[in-house]
Scaffold this motif. Structure first.
Motif, PDB file in Angstrom:
ATOM      1  N   GLY A  16      -0.444  -4.960   7.927  1.00  0.00           N
ATOM      2  CA  GLY A  16      -1.603  -5.494   7.219  1.00  0.00           C
ATOM      3  C   GLY A  16      -1.283  -5.623   5.740  1.00  0.00           C
ATOM      4  O   GLY A  16      -0.137  -5.449   5.309  1.00  0.00           O
ATOM      5  N   ILE A  17      -2.294  -5.893   4.945  1.00  0.00           N
ATOM      6  CA  ILE A  17      -2.086  -6.138   3.522  1.00  0.00           C
ATOM      7  C   ILE A  17      -1.521  -4.910   2.804  1.00  0.00           C
ATOM      8  O   ILE A  17      -0.700  -5.046   1.888  1.00  0.00           O
ATOM      9  CB  ILE A  17      -3.401  -6.616   2.852  1.00  0.00           C
ATOM     10  CG1 ILE A  17      -3.174  -7.021   1.399  1.00  0.00           C
ATOM     11  CG2 ILE A  17      -4.475  -5.543   2.970  1.00  0.00           C
ATOM     12  CD1 ILE A  17      -2.328  -8.236   1.200  1.00  0.00           C
ATOM     13  N   LEU A  77      -1.699 -13.623  -9.178  1.00  0.00           N
ATOM     14  CA  LEU A  77      -0.891 -13.460  -7.969  1.00  0.00           C
ATOM     15  C   LEU A  77      -0.310 -14.778  -7.461  1.00  0.00           C
ATOM     16  O   LEU A  77       0.814 -14.808  -6.940  1.00  0.00           O
ATOM     17  CB  LEU A  77      -1.723 -12.786  -6.880  1.00  0.00           C
ATOM     18  CG  LEU A  77      -0.987 -11.934  -5.849  1.00  0.00           C
ATOM     19  CD1 LEU A  77      -0.014 -10.966  -6.493  1.00  0.00           C
ATOM     20  CD2 LEU A  77      -1.985 -11.181  -4.974  1.00  0.00           C
ATOM     21  N   ASP A  78      -1.060 -15.885  -7.599  1.00  0.00           N
ATOM     22  CA  ASP A  78      -0.515 -17.191  -7.190  1.00  0.00           C
ATOM     23  C   ASP A  78       0.819 -17.449  -7.876  1.00  0.00           C
ATOM     24  O   ASP A  78       1.801 -17.863  -7.245  1.00  0.00           O
ATOM     25  CB  ASP A  78      -1.482 -18.321  -7.561  1.00  0.00           C
ATOM     26  CG  ASP A  78      -2.711 -18.378  -6.665  1.00  0.00           C
ATOM     27  OD1 ASP A  78      -2.912 -17.448  -5.859  1.00  0.00           O
ATOM     28  OD2 ASP A  78      -3.464 -19.356  -6.775  1.00  0.00           O
ATOM     29  N   LEU A 155      -3.858 -15.882   3.530  1.00  0.00           N
ATOM     30  CA  LEU A 155      -3.000 -16.450   2.493  1.00  0.00           C
ATOM     31  C   LEU A 155      -2.380 -15.343   1.636  1.00  0.00           C
ATOM     32  O   LEU A 155      -1.188 -15.399   1.297  1.00  0.00           O
ATOM     33  CB  LEU A 155      -3.801 -17.399   1.604  1.00  0.00           C
ATOM     34  CG  LEU A 155      -4.288 -18.705   2.232  1.00  0.00           C
ATOM     35  CD1 LEU A 155      -5.097 -19.506   1.213  1.00  0.00           C
ATOM     36  CD2 LEU A 155      -3.119 -19.528   2.764  1.00  0.00           C
ATOM     37  N   THR A 156      -3.176 -14.330   1.290  1.00  0.00           N
ATOM     38  CA  THR A 156      -2.670 -13.250   0.436  1.00  0.00           C
ATOM     39  C   THR A 156      -1.591 -12.452   1.145  1.00  0.00           C
ATOM     40  O   THR A 156      -0.531 -12.171   0.576  1.00  0.00           O
ATOM     41  CB  THR A 156      -3.821 -12.322   0.014  1.00  0.00           C
ATOM     42  OG1 THR A 156      -4.865 -13.085  -0.593  1.00  0.00           O
ATOM     43  CG2 THR A 156      -3.331 -11.277  -0.972  1.00  0.00           C
ATOM     44  N   THR A 157      -1.842 -12.070   2.389  1.00  0.00           N
ATOM     45  CA  THR A 157      -0.863 -11.261   3.124  1.00  0.00           C
ATOM     46  C   THR A 157       0.430 -12.023   3.340  1.00  0.00           C
ATOM     47  O   THR A 157       1.528 -11.478   3.145  1.00  0.00           O
ATOM     48  CB  THR A 157      -1.447 -10.804   4.471  1.00  0.00           C
ATOM     49  OG1 THR A 157      -2.686 -10.125   4.244  1.00  0.00           O
ATOM     50  CG2 THR A 157      -0.491  -9.866   5.194  1.00  0.00           C
ATOM     51  N   PHE A 158       0.328 -13.299   3.722  1.00  0.00           N
ATOM     52  CA  PHE A 158       1.550 -14.067   3.968  1.00  0.00           C
ATOM     53  C   PHE A 158       2.278 -14.404   2.672  1.00  0.00           C
ATOM     54  O   PHE A 158       3.507 -14.511   2.659  1.00  0.00           O
ATOM     55  CB  PHE A 158       1.234 -15.319   4.782  1.00  0.00           C
ATOM     56  CG  PHE A 158       0.948 -15.021   6.229  1.00  0.00           C
ATOM     57  CD1 PHE A 158       1.929 -14.479   7.043  1.00  0.00           C
ATOM     58  CD2 PHE A 158      -0.301 -15.245   6.772  1.00  0.00           C
ATOM     59  CE1 PHE A 158       1.666 -14.170   8.368  1.00  0.00           C
ATOM     60  CE2 PHE A 158      -0.580 -14.937   8.094  1.00  0.00           C
ATOM     61  CZ  PHE A 158       0.415 -14.403   8.900  1.00  0.00           C
ATOM     62  N   ALA A 159       1.549 -14.537   1.571  1.00  0.00           N
ATOM     63  CA  ALA A 159       2.207 -14.730   0.277  1.00  0.00           C
ATOM     64  C   ALA A 159       3.028 -13.503  -0.087  1.00  0.00           C
ATOM     65  O   ALA A 159       4.181 -13.605  -0.546  1.00  0.00           O
ATOM     66  CB  ALA A 159       1.179 -15.035  -0.809  1.00  0.00           C
ATOM     67  N   PHE A 340      -8.222  -4.430   1.548  1.00  0.00           N
ATOM     68  CA  PHE A 340      -7.790  -5.737   1.067  1.00  0.00           C
ATOM     69  C   PHE A 340      -7.953  -5.845  -0.441  1.00  0.00           C
ATOM     70  O   PHE A 340      -7.043  -6.274  -1.150  1.00  0.00           O
ATOM     71  CB  PHE A 340      -8.572  -6.854   1.762  1.00  0.00           C
ATOM     72  CG  PHE A 340      -8.220  -8.221   1.229  1.00  0.00           C
ATOM     73  CD1 PHE A 340      -6.999  -8.797   1.511  1.00  0.00           C
ATOM     74  CD2 PHE A 340      -9.111  -8.918   0.420  1.00  0.00           C
ATOM     75  CE1 PHE A 340      -6.658 -10.040   0.992  1.00  0.00           C
ATOM     76  CE2 PHE A 340      -8.786 -10.158  -0.100  1.00  0.00           C
ATOM     77  CZ  PHE A 340      -7.548 -10.719   0.191  1.00  0.00           C
ATOM     78  N   MET A 341      -9.088  -5.434  -0.951  1.00  0.00           N
ATOM     79  CA  MET A 341      -9.352  -5.616  -2.377  1.00  0.00           C
ATOM     80  C   MET A 341      -8.509  -4.695  -3.252  1.00  0.00           C
ATOM     81  O   MET A 341      -8.250  -5.006  -4.414  1.00  0.00           O
ATOM     82  CB  MET A 341     -10.836  -5.440  -2.683  1.00  0.00           C
ATOM     83  CG  MET A 341     -11.386  -4.061  -2.498  1.00  0.00           C
ATOM     84  SD  MET A 341     -13.140  -3.959  -3.009  1.00  0.00           S
ATOM     85  CE  MET A 341     -13.957  -4.915  -1.733  1.00  0.00           C
TER      86      MET A 341
END
Length: 383
Positions: A16-17, A77-78, A155-159, A340-341
């Protein structure tokens, strides 16, 4: 599937994240041979089922520090990871329904302000300017922080995963941890259904299953898994609820996603443990009533789907981060619905600690032994 090897410098349990971000920050701090194992698919557990909110409005200093630090990371993060994480900062609007809660939130705001978090108390008219159509005449107060919001958990986890892989992290999906290797009270690796992985450091990021992984090493943690349900509507015109609308006494969170659908959830009665992640009609009925009462404009819109996921709960709703009584066996778990946060900062500070650096935030008070000592860190701002 990646080639199997039986040694690593660090093994992380859980895709997970929390696990993926920890792998990334360890690699960023110079650890060369990191293996992450996940019994299912990446982001297939609690992360992929969460409401994806991000906030700095908390009631304890530790959570405030973690929350604002995570926001700081999310906002760039992007660029750091080279992929979009779907960040949308519409703010969190907290609603109080009684004087006791109002005072609690006011004290929380004062704490937040002292730490540089620019939350503020607002009136009903201002609240309706942020959340058009809000019908909360029975509320006694509102609090808002404009930097809060949400991001896309997939998107966040896969990034994070792709960035970690570029730094050399190996990820084994569909690989179940079946045992923790311990010798003379020092961790030596893990047993899996694909074979043994010898490693001098093992990190338990297994979320709702973390208590079972801990027990494999002879460590008891007071965590439990708790099923929480969510529903999402069909897309509607924007502007119905652009912020995250939340109340702790009212027991709800509601937010309109950028594409128009409205996502909402509430805490369950009791502490239902359900690893099959079943859904109930009772939740749909109660959540729908709450949604229409608060946002009358939603009357008549259709529910697109519902699902559930597991919170990895602790007795004080604060996480467990740090080394255990088994040397070099670490926990990063118990986020109680807020993994997550908090994941960006949680992964970063644990990686700093493991690699011998001074963590940006001292997390020693989140030691799992606090429960045996009776030192609970009560967090009031939880749905």
């Amino acid at each position: 599937m990646m080639e199997w090897k039986n040694t690593a410098d660090v093994v992380i349990i859980g895709g997970g994240i929390i696990g993926v971000s920890t792998a990334y920050y360890l690699a960023l701090n110079g650890v060369k041979d990191i293996v992450l194992i996940e019994k299912g698919t990446i982001c297939g557990g609690s992360t992929g089922r969460c409401g994806a909110g991000i906030r700095a409005q908390w009631g304890t200093e530790m959570n405030c520090r973690l929350g604002i630090a995570a926001l700081d990371i999310f906002e760039q993060l992007d660029q750091e990871l080279g992929m979009s994480v779907g960040l949308n900062q519409g703010g969190y609007l907290l609603v109080a329904y009684n004087e006791k809660e109002l005072e609690t939130l006011r004290k929380g705001m004062e704490l937040q302000n002292s730490l540089g978090i620019k939350s503020r108390q607002i009136n009903l008219q201002e609240a309706r300017g942020i959340c058009p159509g809000l019908a909360a005449d029975d509320a006694v107060g509102f609090f808002f922080h404009g930097r809060d919001g949400h991001a896309d958990p997939f998107l966040t986890t896969f990034a994070y995963l792709e960035a970690a892989k570029r730094l050399g992290v190996t990820c084994h999906r569909h690989t179940t941890c079946t045992g923790i290797l311990v010798e003379n009270n020092v961790v030596r690796g893990v047993e899996t259904d694909r074979g043994t992985l010898h490693a001098p450091v093992v990190i338990n990021c297994a979320g709702a299953y973390a208590q079972f992984i801990a027990r494999m090493a002879g460590i008891e943690i007071p965590n439990w898994a708790e099923r929480h349900e969510i529903m999402i509507t069909e897309p509607v015109a924007p502007g119905v609820c652009p912020c995250m609308l939340m109340s702790f006494s009212g027991n709800y969170y509601i937010q309109q996603r950028p594409h128009g659908s409205i996502i909402c959830g509430m805490s369950p009665a009791g502490h239902p443990e359900d690893f099959e992640n079943k859904s109930t009609w009772q939740f749909i009925e109660e959540m729908s009533k709450t949604l229409v009462r608060l946002l009358p404009r939603t009357r008549g819109i259709r529910i697109a789907r519902q699902w559930s996921g597991m919170y990895d709960m602790t007795p004080d709703a604060q996480p467990i981060i740090g080394e255990t009584d088994v040397k070099n066996f670490y926990h990063s778990t118990g986020y109680s619905g807020h993994g997550f946060m908090l994941a960006p900062v949680a992964g970063k500070i644990l990686a700093q600690h493991i690699t011998g650096k001074k963590p940006d935030i001292d997390f020693s008070m989140l030691d799992y032994r606090r429960f045996a000592r009776g030192e609970h860190i009560r967090e009031s701002n939880v749905v």
